[in-house]
Design an enzyme around this catalytic site. Structure first.
Site, mmCIF file in Angstrom:
data_model
loop_
_atom_site.group_PDB
_atom_site.id
_atom_site.type_symbol
_atom_site.label_atom_id
_atom_site.label_comp_id
_atom_site.label_asym_id
_atom_site.label_seq_id
_atom_site.Cartn_x
_atom_site.Cartn_y
_atom_site.Cartn_z
ATOM 1 N N ARG A 28 0.675 -1.195 -0.121
ATOM 2 C CA ARG A 28 -0.089 -0.019 0.054
ATOM 3 C C ARG A 28 0.805 1.307 0.036
ATOM 4 N NH1 ARG A 28 -5.683 -1.004 1.872
ATOM 5 N NH2 ARG A 28 -5.963 -3.041 0.744
ATOM 6 N N ARG A 32 -3.410 6.438 1.032
ATOM 7 C CA ARG A 32 -4.088 7.845 1.766
ATOM 8 C C ARG A 32 -3.054 8.571 2.940
ATOM 9 N NH1 ARG A 32 -9.725 6.016 4.094
ATOM 10 N NH2 ARG A 32 -8.574 4.190 3.872
ATOM 11 N N ARG A 41 -6.359 11.399 -5.914
ATOM 12 C CA ARG A 41 -7.629 10.781 -5.815
ATOM 13 C C ARG A 41 -8.914 11.679 -5.966
ATOM 14 N NH1 ARG A 41 -10.167 6.845 -0.898
ATOM 15 N NH2 ARG A 41 -12.228 7.643 -1.702
ATOM 16 N N ASP A 78 -6.791 -2.749 -7.371
ATOM 17 C CA ASP A 78 -7.608 -3.430 -6.390
ATOM 18 C C ASP A 78 -7.779 -4.954 -6.737
ATOM 19 O OD1 ASP A 78 -8.363 -2.565 -3.530
ATOM 20 O OD2 ASP A 78 -10.099 -3.993 -4.215
ATOM 21 N N TYR A 155 -14.921 -11.953 -0.150
ATOM 22 C CA TYR A 155 -15.640 -10.650 -0.554
ATOM 23 C C TYR A 155 -16.781 -10.985 -1.680
ATOM 24 C CZ TYR A 155 -11.518 -8.207 1.430
ATOM 25 O OH TYR A 155 -10.910 -7.819 2.490
HETATM 26 O O1 1CP Z 1 -0.148 -1.803 -2.478
HETATM 27 C C1 1CP Z 1 -0.438 -1.060 -3.302
HETATM 28 O O2 1CP Z 1 0.139 0.155 -3.195
HETATM 29 C C2 1CP Z 1 -1.096 -1.181 -4.597
HETATM 30 C C3 1CP Z 1 -2.592 -1.165 -4.512
HETATM 31 C C4 1CP Z 1 -3.504 -2.229 -3.650
HETATM 32 C C5 1CP Z 1 -3.227 -3.353 -3.461
HETATM 33 C C6 1CP Z 1 -2.207 -4.277 -3.838
HETATM 34 C C7 1CP Z 1 -4.487 -1.739 -3.109
HETATM 35 C C8 1CP Z 1 -5.310 -0.196 -3.390
HETATM 36 N N1 1CP Z 1 -5.329 -2.747 -2.664
HETATM 37 C C9 1CP Z 1 -4.601 -3.555 -2.880
HETATM 38 C C10 1CP Z 1 -4.920 -5.243 -2.497
HETATM 39 C C11 1CP Z 1 -6.022 -5.350 -1.666
HETATM 40 N N2 1CP Z 1 -7.320 -4.797 -1.768
HETATM 41 C C12 1CP Z 1 -6.153 -6.332 -0.531
HETATM 42 C C13 1CP Z 1 -5.066 -7.340 -0.383
HETATM 43 C C14 1CP Z 1 -4.013 -6.900 0.268
HETATM 44 C C15 1CP Z 1 -4.389 -6.710 1.722
HETATM 45 O O3 1CP Z 1 -4.699 -7.516 2.692
HETATM 46 O O4 1CP Z 1 -4.516 -5.304 2.215
HETATM 47 C C16 1CP Z 1 -7.560 -6.537 -0.041
HETATM 48 C C17 1CP Z 1 -7.904 -7.428 0.789
HETATM 49 C C18 1CP Z 1 -8.231 -5.535 -0.792
HETATM 50 C C19 1CP Z 1 -9.504 -5.183 -0.375
HETATM 51 C C20 1CP Z 1 -9.837 -3.729 -0.237
HETATM 52 N N3 1CP Z 1 -9.617 -2.681 -1.201
HETATM 53 C C21 1CP Z 1 -9.787 -3.216 1.057
HETATM 54 C C22 1CP Z 1 -9.908 -4.055 2.553
HETATM 55 C C23 1CP Z 1 -11.390 -4.338 2.593
HETATM 56 C C24 1CP Z 1 -11.700 -4.891 3.821
HETATM 57 O O5 1CP Z 1 -12.343 -4.576 4.726
HETATM 58 O O6 1CP Z 1 -11.487 -6.362 4.127
HETATM 59 C C25 1CP Z 1 -10.100 -1.896 1.022
HETATM 60 C C26 1CP Z 1 -10.209 -0.860 2.136
HETATM 61 C C27 1CP Z 1 -9.650 -1.319 -0.447
HETATM 62 C C28 1CP Z 1 -9.711 -0.267 -1.102
HETATM 63 C C29 1CP Z 1 -8.318 0.156 -1.441
HETATM 64 N N4 1CP Z 1 -7.479 -0.501 -2.202
HETATM 65 C C30 1CP Z 1 -6.056 0.133 -2.354
HETATM 66 C C31 1CP Z 1 -6.095 1.211 -1.455
HETATM 67 C C32 1CP Z 1 -5.191 2.408 -1.438
HETATM 68 C C33 1CP Z 1 -7.535 1.238 -1.006
HETATM 69 C C34 1CP Z 1 -8.077 2.620 -0.180
HETATM 70 C C35 1CP Z 1 -9.233 3.094 -0.925
HETATM 71 C C36 1CP Z 1 -8.700 4.655 -0.563
HETATM 72 O O7 1CP Z 1 -9.386 5.217 0.152
HETATM 73 O O8 1CP Z 1 -8.068 5.474 -1.316
#
Ligand code: 1CP
Length: 348
Positions: A28, A32, A41, A78, A155
């Site tokens: 990540r 943010r 964003r 994502d 999910y």
């Molecule tokens: O790592 C990076 O910088 C690259 C981008 C990336 C990756 C690899 C994002 C951007 N998401 C992911 C993978 C991802 N997404 C995973 C696997 C890794 C982990 O366990 O964190 C998972 C489970 C998700 C699903 C997801 N997407 C969640 C979790 C939801 C939950 O409650 O279980 C969330 C909050 C997101 C949104 C998301 N994806 C990425 C970002 C930066 C965000 C936040 C959105 C934002 O507010 O900008």
């Protein structure tokens, strides 16, 4: 004859080389906690519009590379884009997270699109990869990724993130045929999706199995190990030599032998295992990635320095990529990221 340039450090570690200074990137890393991410964003409008806008998605991928000089960039996208491409509805609720339509039975699986129909939706992601492979500095490795079938299925079944993945476990136990069909569909789509990322220029791919830790023994073999093995075998058949990082998060004892069982070139570790234990039991099979607790990016100070050095030293005898044990959180201080990198690169 001209000498070829030295291989990128992450590719050397993935090929099994122990480096004095481990290469470093951060889960990540575009996110943010960075003001420049928040600005881009806002320009995109919302999170999904950012993911599907190749210019802006490439821009946020590049931001942490410019700011910190990480050794790798990870494609900004994502794991939930694959369910969307398969036909699930997907939206994000501000302050809460993702929401999807739910799948609970065979009819729900049958209503999904076939795996090879995903590219209509996902083609902007491949364009982001193409832009990045042109624009990244020559020493920076480009990592593509997807979610692992089990994690993606949790999910698609619950329609949101869940603490214990209870609904997915219920479907796995009560409707095993439909559940297996869902896993098979996601597995097939994931192979095609990662393959297209590699064709577009991804040099490494990572498979995120964030909820692998909730699978009990036999189910871990069947739904974490077997799909990873299938995806990795197919990718390596199509793209010989492509390195793969697998992240069966919170696998605990399941980390032992995971690389051998799946064909992964590297196993990413969360911070619930100690680096000393993992050096003995996991790194003996090849490259490992990890595993600083992401909380240090909030708290900083001497504890960050001490724990960073401990991890570098514990893994120094073998191939290692420095990373966090999970994604950096929005409340992290960007100065602590710089302190972590400086500590890794100056660690004696
Ligand atoms: O790592 C990076 O910088 C690259 C981008 C990336 C990756 C690899 C994002 C951007 N998401 C992911 C993978 C991802 N997404 C995973 C696997 C890794 C982990 O366990 O964190 C998972 C489970 C998700 C699903 C997801 N997407 C969640 C979790 C939801 C939950 O409650 O279980 C969330 C909050 C997101 C949104 C998301 N994806 C990425 C970002 C930066 C965000 C936040 C959105 C934002 O507010 O900008």
């Amino acid at each position: 004859m001209t000498t070829p340039p030295p291989a990128k450090t992450i590719l050397r570690a993935l090929a099994g080389e122990a480096l004095q200074t481990p290469p470093i990137w951060m889960m990540r890393q575009a996110g943010r906690y960075l003001p420049e991410y928040r600005a881009t964003r806002a320009q995109a409008g919302d999170f999904l519009s950012l993911c599907y806008n190749p210019e802006l998605a490439a821009e946020v991928t590049l931001q942490p590379i410019r700011r910190y000089g990480f050794d790798a960039a990870i494609l900004f996208a994502d794991i939930l884009l694959v369910p969307q491409a398969l036909g699930s509805d997907l939206w994000f609720v501000t302050g809460e997270g993702p929401r999807l339509s739910t799948i609970t039975n065979q009819a729900g699986v049958d209503a999904l699109r076939p795996a090879d129909a995903i590219h209509d939706t996902l083609s902007p992601i491949y364009e982001t990869v193409r832009i990045l492979s042109r624009e990244l500095p020559p020493e920076t490795t480009l990592i593509g990724f997807a979610g692992a079938p089990w994690t993606v299925a949790t999910y698609m079944i619950a329609g949101r993130g869940t603490r214990d993945q209870g609904l997915a476990h219920q479907m796995r136990l009560e409707a095993p045929e439909a559940f297996d069909a869902l896993i098979a569909r996601i597995t097939e789509a994931t192979i095609d999706y990662l393959s297209m990322q590699i064709e577009a220029g991804a040099e490494v791919v990572k498979i995120f199995d964030s909820w692998a830790g909730s699978l009990p023994d036999d189910a871990f073999q069947r739904y974490a190990v077997a799909p990873a093995r299938q995806i990795i075998a197919a990718l390596k058949a199509r793209h010989p030599g492509i390195p793969v990082i697998a992240f069966p998060r919170e696998a605990g004892q399941g980390y032992i032998g995971f690389a051998k069982a799946t064909g992964a070139d590297c196993v990413a570790l969360d911070n619930s295992v100690s680096p000393e234990w993992a050096a003995t039991h996991v790194q003996c099979d090849g490259c490992v990635q990890g595993n600083l607790a992401s909380g240090h990016m909030v708290t900083g100070g001497q504890a960050l320095i001490d724990e960073t050095r401990r991890i570098v030293r514990a893994f120094r005898k073998g191939p290692h990529i420095f990373n966090l044990g999970h994604g950096i959180t929005p409340d992290a201080d960007p100065d602590n990221v710089a302190l972590m990198i400086e500590t890794v690169r100056n660690c004696k």
